[in-house]
Scaffold this motif. Structure first.
Motif, PDB file in Angstrom:
ATOM      1  N   LEU A 184      35.995  37.633  23.838  1.00 15.92           N
ATOM      2  CA  LEU A 184      34.571  37.827  24.046  1.00 15.92           C
ATOM      3  C   LEU A 184      34.360  38.906  25.091  1.00 15.92           C
ATOM      4  O   LEU A 184      35.262  39.201  25.888  1.00 15.92           O
ATOM      5  N   VAL A 185      33.205  39.480  25.105  1.00 14.47           N
ATOM      6  CA  VAL A 185      32.896  40.534  26.058  1.00 14.47           C
ATOM      7  C   VAL A 185      32.005  39.963  27.149  1.00 14.47           C
ATOM      8  O   VAL A 185      30.841  39.629  26.907  1.00 14.47           O
ATOM      9  N   ALA A 186      32.564  39.814  28.356  1.00 16.59           N
ATOM     10  CA  ALA A 186      31.779  39.322  29.483  1.00 16.59           C
ATOM     11  C   ALA A 186      30.905  40.446  30.027  1.00 16.59           C
ATOM     12  O   ALA A 186      31.098  41.626  29.722  1.00 16.59           O
ATOM     13  N   LYS A 187      29.931  40.077  30.856  1.00 13.13           N
ATOM     14  CA  LYS A 187      29.003  41.063  31.405  1.00 13.13           C
ATOM     15  C   LYS A 187      29.724  42.110  32.255  1.00 13.13           C
ATOM     16  O   LYS A 187      29.293  43.256  32.352  1.00 13.13           O
ATOM     17  N   ASP A 188      30.845  41.695  32.873  1.00 11.93           N
ATOM     18  CA  ASP A 188      31.594  42.647  33.707  1.00 11.93           C
ATOM     19  C   ASP A 188      32.650  43.401  32.909  1.00 11.93           C
ATOM     20  O   ASP A 188      33.555  44.014  33.476  1.00 11.93           O
ATOM     21  N   LYS A 189      32.524  43.363  31.570  1.00  9.80           N
ATOM     22  CA  LYS A 189      33.491  43.995  30.672  1.00  9.80           C
ATOM     23  C   LYS A 189      34.905  43.464  30.910  1.00  9.80           C
ATOM     24  O   LYS A 189      35.894  44.179  30.800  1.00  9.80           O
ATOM     25  N   ASN A 190      34.965  42.190  31.254  1.00  8.74           N
ATOM     26  CA  ASN A 190      36.226  41.453  31.434  1.00  8.74           C
ATOM     27  C   ASN A 190      37.054  41.957  32.618  1.00  8.74           C
ATOM     28  O   ASN A 190      38.264  41.702  32.691  1.00  8.74           O
ATOM     29  N   MET A 191      36.404  42.636  33.550  1.00  5.60           N
ATOM     30  CA  MET A 191      37.138  43.168  34.702  1.00  5.60           C
ATOM     31  C   MET A 191      37.567  42.079  35.670  1.00  5.60           C
ATOM     32  O   MET A 191      38.371  42.332  36.586  1.00  5.60           O
ATOM     33  N   SER A 192      37.061  40.865  35.508  1.00  4.50           N
ATOM     34  CA  SER A 192      37.498  39.758  36.364  1.00  4.50           C
ATOM     35  C   SER A 192      38.865  39.222  35.955  1.00  4.50           C
ATOM     36  O   SER A 192      39.450  38.413  36.677  1.00  4.50           O
ATOM     37  N   ARG A 193      39.373  39.671  34.816  1.00  5.80           N
ATOM     38  CA  ARG A 193      40.693  39.245  34.373  1.00  5.80           C
ATOM     39  C   ARG A 193      41.765  40.130  35.005  1.00  5.80           C
ATOM     40  O   ARG A 193      41.497  41.214  35.517  1.00  5.80           O
ATOM     41  N   ALA A 194      43.005  39.655  34.971  1.00 11.35           N
ATOM     42  CA  ALA A 194      44.121  40.427  35.523  1.00 11.35           C
ATOM     43  C   ALA A 194      44.328  41.715  34.731  1.00 11.35           C
ATOM     44  O   ALA A 194      44.014  41.783  33.537  1.00 11.35           O
ATOM     45  N   ASN A 195      44.898  42.728  35.390  1.00 11.79           N
ATOM     46  CA  ASN A 195      45.203  43.987  34.702  1.00 11.79           C
ATOM     47  C   ASN A 195      46.098  43.747  33.490  1.00 11.79           C
ATOM     48  O   ASN A 195      45.911  44.358  32.429  1.00 11.79           O
ATOM     49  N   VAL A 196      47.094  42.904  33.660  1.00 11.73           N
ATOM     50  CA  VAL A 196      48.098  42.675  32.617  1.00 11.73           C
ATOM     51  C   VAL A 196      48.369  41.183  32.502  1.00 11.73           C
ATOM     52  O   VAL A 196      48.572  40.496  33.507  1.00 11.73           O
ATOM     53  N   GLU A 197      48.373  40.689  31.265  1.00  6.87           N
ATOM     54  CA  GLU A 197      48.749  39.307  30.960  1.00  6.87           C
ATOM     55  C   GLU A 197      49.893  39.359  29.961  1.00  6.87           C
ATOM     56  O   GLU A 197      49.791  40.055  28.943  1.00  6.87           O
ATOM     57  N   GLY A 198      50.972  38.632  30.238  1.00  5.33           N
ATOM     58  CA  GLY A 198      52.085  38.737  29.310  1.00  5.33           C
ATOM     59  C   GLY A 198      53.140  37.664  29.477  1.00  5.33           C
ATOM     60  O   GLY A 198      52.980  36.692  30.224  1.00  5.33           O
ATOM     61  N   TRP A 199      54.221  37.851  28.738  1.00  8.77           N
ATOM     62  CA  TRP A 199      55.361  36.945  28.730  1.00  8.77           C
ATOM     63  C   TRP A 199      56.632  37.759  28.960  1.00  8.77           C
ATOM     64  O   TRP A 199      56.703  38.929  28.586  1.00  8.77           O
ATOM     65  N   ILE A 200      57.636  37.106  29.534  1.00  8.55           N
ATOM     66  CA  ILE A 200      58.968  37.692  29.681  1.00  8.55           C
ATOM     67  C   ILE A 200      59.964  36.700  29.117  1.00  8.55           C
ATOM     68  O   ILE A 200      59.799  35.482  29.255  1.00  8.55           O
ATOM     69  N   THR A 201      61.008  37.203  28.465  1.00  7.34           N
ATOM     70  CA  THR A 201      61.987  36.295  27.868  1.00  7.34           C
ATOM     71  C   THR A 201      62.763  35.571  28.965  1.00  7.34           C
ATOM     72  O   THR A 201      62.911  36.064  30.089  1.00  7.34           O
ATOM     73  N   ASN A 202      63.268  34.424  28.616  1.00  4.78           N
ATOM     74  CA  ASN A 202      64.054  33.622  29.551  1.00  4.78           C
ATOM     75  C   ASN A 202      65.292  34.393  30.024  1.00  4.78           C
ATOM     76  O   ASN A 202      65.632  34.386  31.222  1.00  4.78           O
ATOM     77  N   ASP A 203      65.953  35.085  29.105  1.00  4.70           N
ATOM     78  CA  ASP A 203      67.180  35.810  29.468  1.00  4.70           C
ATOM     79  C   ASP A 203      66.907  36.909  30.482  1.00  4.70           C
ATOM     80  O   ASP A 203      67.662  37.064  31.467  1.00  4.70           O
ATOM     81  N   ARG A 204      65.841  37.682  30.276  1.00  6.88           N
ATOM     82  CA  ARG A 204      65.566  38.780  31.208  1.00  6.88           C
ATOM     83  C   ARG A 204      65.048  38.260  32.542  1.00  6.88           C
ATOM     84  O   ARG A 204      65.309  38.863  33.595  1.00  6.88           O
ATOM     85  N   ALA A 205      64.319  37.138  32.529  1.00  4.21           N
ATOM     86  CA  ALA A 205      63.884  36.517  33.793  1.00  4.21           C
ATOM     87  C   ALA A 205      65.096  36.063  34.596  1.00  4.21           C
ATOM     88  O   ALA A 205      65.176  36.275  35.817  1.00  4.21           O
ATOM     89  N   ARG A 206      66.062  35.447  33.917  1.00  2.91           N
ATOM     90  CA  ARG A 206      67.277  35.000  34.594  1.00  2.91           C
ATOM     91  C   ARG A 206      68.043  36.196  35.186  1.00  2.91           C
ATOM     92  O   ARG A 206      68.597  36.127  36.296  1.00  2.91           O
ATOM     93  N   GLU A 207      68.076  37.279  34.435  1.00  2.00           N
ATOM     94  CA  GLU A 207      68.758  38.477  34.924  1.00  2.00           C
ATOM     95  C   GLU A 207      68.060  39.007  36.177  1.00  2.00           C
ATOM     96  O   GLU A 207      68.723  39.379  37.159  1.00  2.00           O
ATOM     97  N   LEU A 208      66.716  39.036  36.142  1.00  2.00           N
ATOM     98  CA  LEU A 208      65.946  39.503  37.293  1.00  2.00           C
ATOM     99  C   LEU A 208      66.257  38.673  38.535  1.00  2.00           C
ATOM    100  O   LEU A 208      66.524  39.212  39.619  1.00  2.00           O
ATOM    101  N   PHE A 209      66.249  37.360  38.381  1.00  2.00           N
ATOM    102  CA  PHE A 209      66.534  36.479  39.517  1.00  2.00           C
ATOM    103  C   PHE A 209      67.969  36.691  40.009  1.00  2.00           C
ATOM    104  O   PHE A 209      68.232  36.706  41.216  1.00  2.00           O
ATOM    105  N   GLY A 210      68.885  36.845  39.072  1.00  2.00           N
ATOM    106  CA  GLY A 210      70.285  37.012  39.452  1.00  2.00           C
ATOM    107  C   GLY A 210      70.509  38.275  40.261  1.00  2.00           C
ATOM    108  O   GLY A 210      71.213  38.267  41.287  1.00  2.00           O
ATOM    109  N   VAL A 211      69.911  39.384  39.802  1.00  2.00           N
ATOM    110  CA  VAL A 211      70.059  40.645  40.530  1.00  2.00           C
ATOM    111  C   VAL A 211      69.419  40.537  41.913  1.00  2.00           C
ATOM    112  O   VAL A 211      69.889  41.148  42.892  1.00  2.00           O
ATOM    113  N   ALA A 212      68.348  39.714  42.006  1.00  2.00           N
ATOM    114  CA  ALA A 212      67.688  39.513  43.302  1.00  2.00           C
ATOM    115  C   ALA A 212      68.479  38.569  44.199  1.00  2.00           C
ATOM    116  O   ALA A 212      68.052  38.285  45.330  1.00  2.00           O
TER     117      ALA A 212
END
Length: 573
Positions: free
Chosen positions: A250-278
Motif C-alpha cells: 500500500l502507499v502510505a502518505k509518507d510514500k512509505n519512507m517510515s520503513r527501513a531502507n532495505v528489508e531482506g533475508w540472508i541464508t543460514n550458511d552465509r550468516a554462519r560464515e559472517l559470524f565465524g569471520v567475526a
C-alpha cells in the motif's frame, strides 16, 4: 383497588409478552440451531469445486499476479460467478469491486552485498546468498553501515523481553533470527517454556513482517533475517521466489519512507560464515539470544549494498459479493467469508522450465470454496438473518495487503462485522475424521465449529505445526488485528483409510515440493470429497453465526480481545 390491580396485571402481562416476543426474535429457531438444510449443504460437491480450480489455475490466468492480465481474468471470473448466482454487488457504491491502490516494486537481480569484517571481504550474491527489497518509493536505495546482531529482534513488554536493551541502532544493518526466542523450559530444557512466547507455537513476534516493522521503528538502515527452514516453516526457495519478483505494498502518505531502507533475508550458511569471520560462534550467539539478559552485539563488520528498482502504481481489486440478510433488524450486520484470488504470477525470464506459478491449491482452491459456499447459501429459500459478504482479496502473497486494505478501509463498519471465516487452501487428499483450526481456542467461533463437526462425527484438531505461525500468515489475521473474531480453518491430517502419519507426510511433501512453486498445479491423485465436507462445515458455521443473537467473542487472554472489547463498548453492545 381491583381496577388498579387489574391494570397492574395487564401491564405486567403486556410487558412479559413483549419481552417474550423480543426474545423470540433474538433467539435462533430450532431449524437455525440445526444449521442450513441438507439440500443446501449438499449443493457443495467435489464436482462443483474442481472446475473453478481448473479455470483459475490454468496457464491462461498467468499465475494471477496483481496488476497483470491474470488479475483481469481472475476478478472477472469471480464476479461472473457472483452475478450468475444472483449475489448483489458487495460494495456500497453498487459495484463488485473495492479498489486497492498499490505500488509495485521490482528489484534488479544484479545486486551484490559487500561486507568487510575482520579485514576480510565477503561478497554475497543476490538470490543465492541473500534477497532484499524496499517498499520505499525510490528507484535507488541501499545501505552503507555497521552490522549489529540483535538476537530475535523482539520487544515484548508482556514477557519482559527487549533484545535492544537501549542500544541506539539507528542507521545500522540489523541481523535477526527468524521465529520467536526459543526459551527452554527451566524444568525440562529439552522443551520450550510454554509461558514464554507460547512455547512451541509462533507468536506475531516471530513473523518476518514483525521483524521488518520493529527494524523500521528502531530507525535501522536495513534488516536481514537469517533463514532457517525449520523455524521459518519453509525452504530458502520461498523468500527467494518472493523477493525476486515484483513486490507490492500500500502507499502510505509518507510514500512509505517510515520503513527501513532495505528489508531482506540472508541464508543460514552465509550468516554462519559472517559470524565465524567475526570470531564468533553462530550457535553460541543463537543460544545467548534465548535469554532475557541478551544484549545486542556489534559484529565489527561494515556492509554495503545498492539496490536499483522499477516503480509502478496500479489499482488492484478486492472482489465483493453480498447476500443480504432477511431480518430488517440484523441485515446491517455482517459475516464475512474471505479467500485471496492472487498468486505469484509469472517468474523471471531466466527461470528454467515452467515459469507460471499457477497456485492451484494456493489459492485457486480457496476461491473455489468461496464461490461454492456463496452458491449454496444463495440457494436457501430464506437467507440468514444477518447479511453475508463474500470477499476475495488481492495481494495476499505480497503481505496480506488486500485484506489489510479492507480492514483499514471497511465497506461496512467493523463493529457491525460479527465474524470473518477464511479459506486459504482446501484439502485435496480425501475425507478426514478431524478438522484443523489454526489458533484453536482463540474465539467462540471455534465452539460453533466444534458443534457442527461433532454432528458429523468429526473432531477439531489444533494446528499440528504451531511453530510455523500460520495464524499470522493469511487474510483472517488482518481482521483479528482490528478486533473482529476470525476463524482460520485448515484441512485435517487423520485421513480415512490411510495409515497414521500419512496426512502429515502429504503436508510436508506439499511444503517441500509445491508451495510457492510453479508445480502447485492440480495433480492426478486429487480427491476433493474431503474439501466438500470441510466447506459444508464452514457454511454451517457462517449460517449459525448469521442467525444467532450473540456476537462471537474472543476468549480471555487472547491478544485481540482488548481491541474488540473497546470497539463494542463504544457502540454500547
Amino acid at each position: 383497588m381491583k381496577r388498579l390491580a387489574l391494570c397492574f396485571c395487564t401491564i405486567v402481562l403486556i410487558s412479559m409478552l413483549a419481552l417474550a416476543g423480543a426474545a423470540q426474535r433474538r433467539a435462533p429457531s430450532k431449524a437455525t440451531a440445526l444449521g442450513p438444510p441438507e439440500s443446501a449443504l449438499n449443493l457443495i460437491t467435489a464436482a462443483g469445486i474442481m472446475p473453478h480450480i481448473k479455470t483459475l489455475s490454468s496457464d491462461l490466468y498467468e499465475g494471477r499476479g496483481p496488476g497483470t492480465n491474470g488479475e483481469n481474468f481472475a476478478i472477472a471470473y469471480i464476479t461472473d460467478q457472483f452475478k450468475q448466482m444472483g449475489l448483489a454487488p458487495g460494495n456500497s457504491d453498487g459495484t463488485y469491486f473495492q479498489k486497492v491502490p498499490l505500488v509495485g516494486i521490482t528489484t534488479a537481480q544484479d545486486a551484490e552485498m559487500k561486507i568487510k569484517v575482520a579485514n576480510k571481504d565477503l561478497k554475497l550474491k543476490f538470490g543465492t546468498d541473500f534477497v532484499a527489497r524496499t517498499v520505499r518509493i525510490n528507484e535507488k536505495t541501499g545501505f552503507d553501515a555497521d552490522v549489529v546482531f540483535v538476537g530475535y529482534g523482539v520487544v515484548a513488554p508482556e514477557y519482559g523481553w527487549d533484545d535492544y536493551k537501549g542500544m541506539d541502532v539507528r542507521g545500522k544493518v540489523l541481523i535477526m533470527l527468524v521465529n520467536d526466542p526459543a526459551v527452554p523450559d527451566p524444568r525440562n530444557p529439552s522443551k520450550l517454556d510454554d509461558k514464554m512466547f507460547k512455547g512451541r507455537a509462533m507468536t506475531y513476534y516471530g513473523r518476518w513482517t514483525y521483524k521488518f516493522e520493529i527494524a523500521a521503528q528502531k530507525g535501522a538502515a536495513g534488516v536481514l533475517v537469517v533463514h532457517e527452514t525449520g523455524p521459518a516453516g519453509y525452504p530458502w526457495s520461498v523468500p527467494k521466489g518472493s523477493f525476486t519478483i515484483e513486490n507490492f505494498d500500500l502507499v502510505a502518505k509518507d510514500k512509505n519512507m517510515s520503513r527501513a531502507n532495505v528489508e531482506g533475508w540472508i541464508t543460514n550458511d552465509r550468516a554462519r560464515e559472517l559470524f565465524g569471520v567475526a570470531g564468533m560462534s553462530f550457535d553460541a550467539m543463537k543460544k545467548a539470544a534465548t535469554r532475557r539478559d541478551f544484549k545486542p552485539v556489534a559484529l565489527n563488520a561494515h556492509a554495503k549494498l545498492e539496490l536499483n528498482q522499477k516503480i509502478r502504481f496500479i489499482d488492484s481489486h478486492n472482489v465483493v459479493g453480498k447476500l443480504e440478510g432477511s431480518d430488517p433488524r440484523l441485515k446491517d450486520e455482517y459475516v464475512i467469508y474471505t479467500a485471496h484470488w492472487d498468486h505469484l504470477g509469472i517468474g523471471l525470464p531466466n527461470e528454467k522450465g515452467d515459469k507460471i506459478y499457477n497456485g492451484a491449491l494456493d489459492n485457486a482452491s480457496g476461491c473455489a470454496g468461496l464461490i461454492e459456499i456463496a452458491r449454496a447459501l444463495k440457494a436457501l429459500p430464506t437467507p440468514p438473518r444477518r447479511s453475508i459478504l463474500f470477499l476475495s482479496v488481492t495481494a495476499e502473497e505480497k503481505g496480506l495487503i488486500g485484506s489489510k486494505y479492507y480492514a483499514e478501509n471497511p465497506i461496512y463498519p467493523l463493529e457491525k462485522t460479527v465474524a470473518a471465516i477464511n479459506m486459504d487452501g482446501l484439502n485435496q487428499w480425501g475425507p478426514t475424521r478431524d478438522f484443523t483450526v489454526v489458533g484453536l481456542g482463540n474465539s467462540t467461533l471455534d465452539d460453533v465449529l466444534r458443534q457442527a463437526a461433532a454432528e458429523k462425527k468429526r473432531v477439531l484438531r489444533p494446528d499440528p505445526e504451531p511453530e510455523k505461525g500460520f495464524y499470522y500468515r493469511s487474510d483472517h489475521f488482518n481482521f483479528a488485528k482490528v478486533g473482529v473474531p476470525a476463524l482460520d480453518p485448515n484441512d485435517g491430517i487423520d485421513f480415512i483409510g490411510k495409515p497414521d502419519g500419512w496426512g502429515k507426510q502429504k503436508r510436508d511433501e506439499y511444503t517441500e515440493n509445491d508451495y510457492h512453486k510453479p508445480s502447485d498445479e492440480i495433480k492426478p491423485d486429487w480427491d476433493l470429497s474431503g474439501a466438500a465436507e470441510d466447506l459444508r462445515l464452514l457454511m454451517t458455521v457462517g449460517y449459525r453465526v448469521a442467525n444467532t443473537a450473540k456476537y462471537p467473542e474472543w476468549k480471555p487472554g487472547t491478544e485481540f480481545k482488548a481491541r474488540r472489547d473497546e470497539m463494542m463498548k463504544k457502540t454500547g453492545q
